[in-house]
Design an enzyme around this catalytic site. Structure first.
Site, PDB file in Angstrom:
ATOM      1  CG  ASP B 163      -2.136  -0.785   1.144  1.00 38.44           C
ATOM      2  OD1 ASP B 163      -2.627  -0.954   0.015  1.00 38.44           O
ATOM      3  OD2 ASP B 163      -2.645  -1.244   2.180  1.00 38.44           O
ATOM      4  CG  LEU B 164       3.099   2.095   3.474  1.00 38.47           C
ATOM      5  CD1 LEU B 164       4.104   1.548   4.489  1.00 38.47           C
ATOM      6  CD2 LEU B 164       2.534   3.431   3.943  1.00 38.47           C
TER       7      LEU B 164
END
Lengths: 412, 412
Positions: B163-164
């Protein structure tokens, strides 16, 4: 035609983050020139290796770039690099680096040759000390919240997550600074410290507020999804699955698909809480798991796979990388992101293009990485502005290399 | 003055990646308007929570944004969102989302109101199915290479790494597409699938080539640095350290600082290999560790800390997040990236600004997150172009909310 076509970026780098940044720009269409010392940089032999000893890592991180190999210990070599970094062009003068070279290659010096230079420098920490993913991660606490619940042993990421995040951030920072320059506001140096990227991320995820305002530390929770419901199960065929009940819709989907709606309702009654609240799903995850575990233990994956997909559940199987490459069509050339690429000197395998699909532009398939120094002559002529005679002299003097002149990279 | 000052981005999102993308743009100076449904989106109560039950995660992911709360089930609400996304302005018309809303909020529809709209959509996988970090990661094999050597259990990342990474890629993609538009080439939709981000990364790191050209799977290697030398040790005071011998300089530094130069030389003699080769350091890491382990076991960290730093070794301690926040000055306000911020309704804690430092611009300190709907009136007036009367009617009809009108977010 790619989205960054026309942009030229020069990269002096090694390892993960900055090579990845340059490669991402190259895969979005920029001309990216990576320079290395003669024989290759610190990552020239980075694992994994191909059977013949060549670095698959280097091939992966340098796709679509141009490569020049220069003796940076010689004044001539340094002058060439300076000319390449600061060469004219409205869409040039963009430099990405994580090599900590003071003096001839710092922003102060380089910007004397091109005042509107944009230079993005990734450092280890804000003090300028070297840091790697493997040191930043333990220092900030992630290994103490990774791994089996019953263990005290810290578990490091196998994925260099901080490097990958920082590399993508280098791309954003370069594009933001170039945008600023396009508005007539000049160039600048942008500094990003790997440790700051990690420290900021802890803050973004709420972890700093958590330890400041709450007592205790998060601790390990195995493979459970933090803060809601999500758990791994072993099925009757020994295969592992991960099942997600993060949103209310996902949670209701799991209960319905496993026929546990009533069991969960009676659990709610016993506990006196609503499992519609994600926090209660987290607090009582072990109780929920006790209900679901037998369901998975009694079934083989093929027995519920189609039903789970039809119900729109969010779930996946645990696979090794090999299993994923062999079994998952998203890792095959059915996925237009992948092409079978023949990487010279290494072999043929599936290679990814940039994950972003720009609707107004044709997707550019992945290109192989260059061999070290493959574009030395071209860059000397086209970017450094050397004449044929000058180029010949530079090769004769050993200031530059190309594959035809180079000693084997792994000669040591 | 920040690097993206003047840019306006509209964000319709939840969870990690897209909120992070919007926040990164806000922290670089863009005006970022996040819209949510009445009562808050799917991540309004995401853990970690403050003692009073408010979401520290939400506060972390939405710093410096403006918030508007709109009933998107009503035609009036949908029209307002459409007007906000497609509002005029050379540096506006930029939309980030991971909400899969077909029809009124898709690119085809929105671009009818603003032909040069740039819309960046993050999806789960390329088929449009939902995927989260916790499903992508097992599917692609990382948990099977994470954790203790002697275990067969997959170990998931505690950090939502994919996600990051994807969030940062959304920033790059938006800036690249806006750059393209600035050159008069129009707007477009950019689609990025979380699973593709992960699949591409496996390729970039050489893992796909590895399983294609070599036999076997990488497997688990505990906390060892893959492909060279780097290992965790427990010291006499029970504290854990990570010591890195990735480069030749780092490797020689470890041997010198621990007085094991001769022991390593005789190991080389016994094995008939050179440990100057990083691959040999990896292959024989257990033999190397056997030599170093007693050295660390006999010493407390303060006994070698200064010497290791003076020698320029790359190493760190294992800490929990709490220990890091309490002990590490890089996580304190000594680091100019951090400010003590009073987050309304939650409390005061250290909050990070963007990690990138742009030398031509003053660093902007972190700003708090808005409360849900805090800027509803302002955005209706300034962006959607509503009159005072229209705004009052929208509130009366319950189409929009602000903190003074809103029902408590956690009313359920």
């Amino acid at each position: 035609m790619s989205v960054l076509k026309g942009m030229r970026v020069v990269e002096g780098s090694a390892f993960v983050a900055v090579p990845l940044a340059g490669m991402s720009l190259a895969q979005m269409g920029a001309e990216v020139i990576r320079f290395d010392r003669l024989g290759g940089g610190l990552d020239a032999g980075r694992w994994p290796l191909a059977p013949n000893g060549e670095s698959l890592f280097w091939a992966g991180m340098n796709k679509g770039k141009k490569s020049i190999a220069v003796d940076m210990k010689s004044p001539e070599g340094r002058e060439l690099i300076t000319r390449i970094i600061t060469a004219p062009g409205e869409d040039a003068g963009l430099f990405l680096t994580n090599l900590r070279v003071r003096g001839w290659m710092d922003y102060e010096t380089l910007s004397q040759y091109r005042r509107d230079l944009v230079m993005v420098t990734l450092t280890g920490d804000r003090h300028g000390r070297p840091q790697v993913d493997y040191t930043v991660n333990p220092a900030l606490g992630i290994p103490h919240m990774t791994g089996p619940v019953d263990s005290d042993e810290p578990v490091a990421n196998a994925l260099p997550a901080w490097d990958l995040i920082a590399g993508n951030m280098c791309v954003s920072a370069l594009l933001a600074a170039e945008r600023h320059r396009l508005r007539g506001k000049g160039g600048q140096e942008v500094e990003i410290a790997l440790k700051d990227v990690a420290a900021a991320t802890l803050g973004h995820l709420g972890m700093i507020g958590d330890v400041t305002l709450n007592s205790g530390d998060r601790g390990k929770s195995g493979n459970a999804l933090y803060g809601a419901y999500g758990q791994d199960f072993v099925c009757a065929d020994g295969r592992g699955v991960m099942v997600i009940g993060l949103t209310d819709r996902q949670w209701r989907g799991i209960c319905k698909a496993t026929g546990t709606v009533e069991a969960m309702a009676s659990l709610e009654g016993r506990l006196g809480v609503s499992l519609a609240d994600e926090g209660n799903r987290w607090r009582f995850r072990n109780e929920i798991t006790a209900i679901l575990k037998p369901w998975f233990a009694q079934r083989r994956v093929p027995e519920f796979e189609a039903a789970f997909n039809d119900a729109g559940l969010t779930w996946s199987e645990f696979r090794t990388v090999r299993e994923a490459v062999e079994q998952d069509s998203d890792l095959s050339t059915e996925n237009p992101m992948f092409t079978e690429v023949q990487q010279p000197g290494i072999g043929t395998f599936r290679v990814p293009a940039h994950p972003a699909v720009f609707s107004a532009l044709q997707r550019s398939p992945a290109r192989p990485a260059p061999t070290l120094g493959q574009h030395t002559e071209e860059i000397l002529a086209d970017v450094a502005g050397c004449t044929g005679t000058e180029i010949a002299k530079l090769f004769d003097a050993g200031v530059v290399q190309s594959p035809t002149f180079a000693k084997p990279r792994n000669a040591a």
